[in-house]
Design an enzyme around this catalytic site. Sequence first.
Site, PDB file in Angstrom:
ATOM      1  N   TYR A 192      36.620  40.796  39.029  1.00  0.00           N
ATOM      2  CA  TYR A 192      37.607  41.836  38.684  1.00  0.00           C
ATOM      3  C   TYR A 192      38.159  41.609  37.266  1.00  0.00           C
ATOM      4  O   TYR A 192      38.222  42.540  36.457  1.00  0.00           O
ATOM      5  CB  TYR A 192      38.736  41.806  39.718  1.00  0.00           C
ATOM      6  CG  TYR A 192      39.838  42.813  39.483  1.00  0.00           C
ATOM      7  CD1 TYR A 192      39.640  44.169  39.737  1.00  0.00           C
ATOM      8  CD2 TYR A 192      41.094  42.413  39.026  1.00  0.00           C
ATOM      9  CE1 TYR A 192      40.659  45.096  39.527  1.00  0.00           C
ATOM     10  CE2 TYR A 192      42.117  43.333  38.825  1.00  0.00           C
ATOM     11  CZ  TYR A 192      41.895  44.668  39.080  1.00  0.00           C
ATOM     12  OH  TYR A 192      42.893  45.578  38.871  1.00  0.00           O
ATOM     13  N   THR A 251      51.962  49.787  45.876  1.00  0.00           N
ATOM     14  CA  THR A 251      51.420  50.968  46.561  1.00  0.00           C
ATOM     15  C   THR A 251      51.349  50.566  48.036  1.00  0.00           C
ATOM     16  O   THR A 251      51.533  49.385  48.359  1.00  0.00           O
ATOM     17  CB  THR A 251      49.989  51.314  46.078  1.00  0.00           C
ATOM     18  OG1 THR A 251      49.125  50.233  46.438  1.00  0.00           O
ATOM     19  CG2 THR A 251      49.916  51.560  44.577  1.00  0.00           C
TER      20      THR A 251
END
Length: 274
Positions: free
Chosen positions: A169, A204
């Site tokens: 990532y 989130t």
Amino acid sequence: MEKRLLGKTAIVTGSARGIGREYALRMAKLGANVVITDIDLSAGKYKEKDAKAKTVREEVRALGVESLEFEGDGTDENFVRLVAEKTKSTFGSLDVLINNIGGTGGAGPGLATEMELDKFRKVIDINLTTTFLFSKHAGNIMKEQKNGKIINVASVAGFVPLFVVQPHYSAGKAAVISLTKTMALELAPYGITVNAIAPGYISTVKWDAHFDSQIEELTKKVPLGRIGTTEDCAKVIEFLATDLSDYLTGQTIFVDGGLKSLNPSSSKIENYTV
Ligand SMILES: NC(=O)c1ccc[n+]([C@@H]2O[C@H](COP(=O)([O-])OP(=O)(O)OC[C@H]3O[C@@H](n4cnc5c(N)ncnc54)[C@H](O)[C@@H]3O)[C@@H](O)[C@H]2O)c1
């Protein structure tokens, strides 16, 4: 809110949930027609708590603009070409591209010395290849128009390794920052700007679920003393998508409460899962 994008069109990739949804809503509030695209338009269990309709497209249309939605894989060039071409043929222009697709796609964490090649490639593809493909096809349309704004979504992890178990990532996001600069140079003669936003820790539904037991520890690392919101990111996206940033290109703006600049110590958390 001043309708700085009235009559314009924005594609927001990975916008069925999370931060991408907030970008789509912000584009609509600014007056733009919005193209929503995602590998899974339903959002499923990760639907945001304040969602006012079944789909982001419905939420966007409730704000008084037009919207298209496309379900498909952003690593598939034929799909990406179709999204870009349909956007142009439907709305007449493609003014803003927000390359928000990212994450690990369920590939999970791991140390670089132990990671399977397929897993590494998958995450590079989700973060870098999707950004490349959408920028390529939207960029060609913008070149003909001689204007446009491309905004890539990187991460603080692309600058400093936040988690030792995210080599795929972090490398993907670092490459996104690099691609931002190279494409800014290529597209500057056409009046197209290419910039990036690099979020830190942003709450989130999905992020909260994954970091549940570590939120207090992560919050302590942020100089501003709180986890960021999708709204924090959308405000900076507004700046990068509108005339407010006309003389800015090749830049990466860190929206991280000071994490990267003021507290760049990398985390040793290893039980992180996606
Ligand atoms: N939440 C954070 O703290 C944080 C921090 C830094 C950067 N970011 C970046 O911000 C962006 C949005 O993050 P988020 O937290 O909302 O994540 P998320 O996983 O909720 O959103 C990513 C979206 O992209 C879609 N997607 C994934 N792979 C795809 C593919 N191959 N083709 C099409 N769509 C695909 C997913 O279905 C999802 O809707 C990502 O690029 C992420 O890396 C997030």
